[in-house]
Design a protein around this motif. Structure first.
Motif, short mmCIF file in Angstrom:
data_model
loop_
_atom_site.label_atom_id
_atom_site.label_comp_id
_atom_site.label_asym_id
_atom_site.label_seq_id
_atom_site.Cartn_x
_atom_site.Cartn_y
_atom_site.Cartn_z
N SER A 241 39.26 29.68 -53.35
CA SER A 241 38.54 29.85 -52.14
C SER A 241 37.39 31.00 -52.27
O SER A 241 37.10 31.79 -53.37
N GLY A 242 36.61 31.30 -51.14
CA GLY A 242 35.51 32.33 -51.22
C GLY A 242 36.37 33.78 -51.46
O GLY A 242 35.89 34.42 -52.17
N ARG B 294 28.37 36.41 -47.14
CA ARG B 294 28.56 35.09 -47.25
C ARG B 294 29.90 34.68 -46.80
O ARG B 294 30.28 33.55 -46.76
N LEU B 295 30.91 35.41 -46.44
CA LEU B 295 32.20 35.28 -46.04
C LEU B 295 32.14 35.22 -44.46
O LEU B 295 31.77 35.71 -43.51
N LEU C 135 37.58 36.61 -43.42
CA LEU C 135 37.99 37.06 -45.13
C LEU C 135 36.83 38.17 -45.09
O LEU C 135 37.00 39.17 -46.21
N ARG C 136 35.81 38.23 -44.57
CA ARG C 136 34.85 39.61 -44.67
C ARG C 136 35.72 40.89 -44.64
O ARG C 136 35.56 41.91 -45.28
N ILE D 270 38.48 41.19 -47.59
CA ILE D 270 37.78 41.32 -48.96
C ILE D 270 37.11 42.74 -48.95
O ILE D 270 37.20 43.38 -50.02
N ARG D 271 36.47 42.88 -47.70
CA ARG D 271 35.76 44.19 -47.68
C ARG D 271 36.94 45.34 -47.97
O ARG D 271 36.70 46.46 -48.66
N GLY D 272 38.17 45.27 -47.21
CA GLY D 272 39.09 46.14 -47.34
C GLY D 272 39.64 46.39 -48.82
O GLY D 272 39.86 47.40 -49.31
N PHE D 273 39.68 45.43 -49.68
CA PHE D 273 40.04 45.17 -50.89
C PHE D 273 39.09 45.85 -51.76
O PHE D 273 39.50 46.74 -52.66
#
Length: 210
Positions: free
Chosen positions: A136-137, A164-165, A169-170, A173-176
């Motif tokens: 996945s993205g 692009r998320l 997801l943005r 993933i930003r938190g990650f």
């Protein structure tokens, strides 16, 4: 002095100033550069990374952990980069992609252990043999970040890596990504046009041009 220091970094094209930056980024800090498309954000990152196109001219200094990087080739700068696209190699498995970031001399069991640890940290246990096309993205973004971190950079540049998320997801993933920056103590510069990215980063926000 630890951290990233841009000492009078100035980029010009045909005599006109495109970017001018004076700033210090402390270990674990994220400085955000905001502005519309074409305002010089990505050009600023290219100057720091040492990959400016021939049409541009740079002056000033880029200093990382006390090392003056001015004039050094990109590979000698120890600066990691995340782009809008995850740029995973389609002909390699997930493990192969991660292994690409490891030091050349690391082999055998030690190499496999580092890859397994990176997968576990990213919540992707059991994904070593997967084809990147099946991810996945969000999974692709995590693999791309871990590959970058396995190369042991001393600083990290992020060029619209979340754009692009989708909204869910943005944020995830930003938190990650931001958590990993703080945990590893990397000075980081984030380029974005999204105010929420800047708020999440928590550091200074500045425009790229004078």
């Amino acid at each position: 002095m630890r951290g990233l220091w841009l000492d009078g970094l100035r980029v010009t094209r045909d005599g006109a100033t495109v970017v001018e930056l004076n700033l210090t980024v402390a270990p674990g800090e994220v400085v955000t550069i905001m502005g519309p498309s074409g305002s010089g954000k990505s050009t600023a990152l290219a100057a720091i990374l040492g990959t400016l196109a021939p049409a541009f001219r740079a002056s000033g200094r880029v200093v990382l952990d006390g090392r003056d990087l001015t004039g050094r080739p990109p590979r000698a700068r120890r600066i990691g980069m995340m782009f809008q696209d995850d740029v995973l190699f389609p002909h390699l498995s997930v493990a192969g992609n991660l292994g690409f970031g490891l030091p050349f001399g690391l082999r055998g069991a030690a190499r496999r252990a580092r890859i397994a640890s990176a997968l576990a940290e990213a919540g992707l246990e059991g994904f070593a043999d997967r084809d990147p096309a099946t991810l996945s993205g969000g999974q692709r973004a995590r693999v791309a970040l871990m590959r970058t971190l396995l190369a042991e950079p001393a600083a990290l540049l992020l060029d619209e890596p979340f754009s692009r998320l989708d909204a869910y997801l943005r944020g995830q993933i930003r938190g990650f990504v931001l958590d990993r920056i703080r945990q590893t103590g990397l000075p980081a510069i984030l380029v974005t046009h999204d105010a929420e990215d800047a708020r999440a980063a928590g550091g200074p926000v500045l425009p790229p041009a004078p």
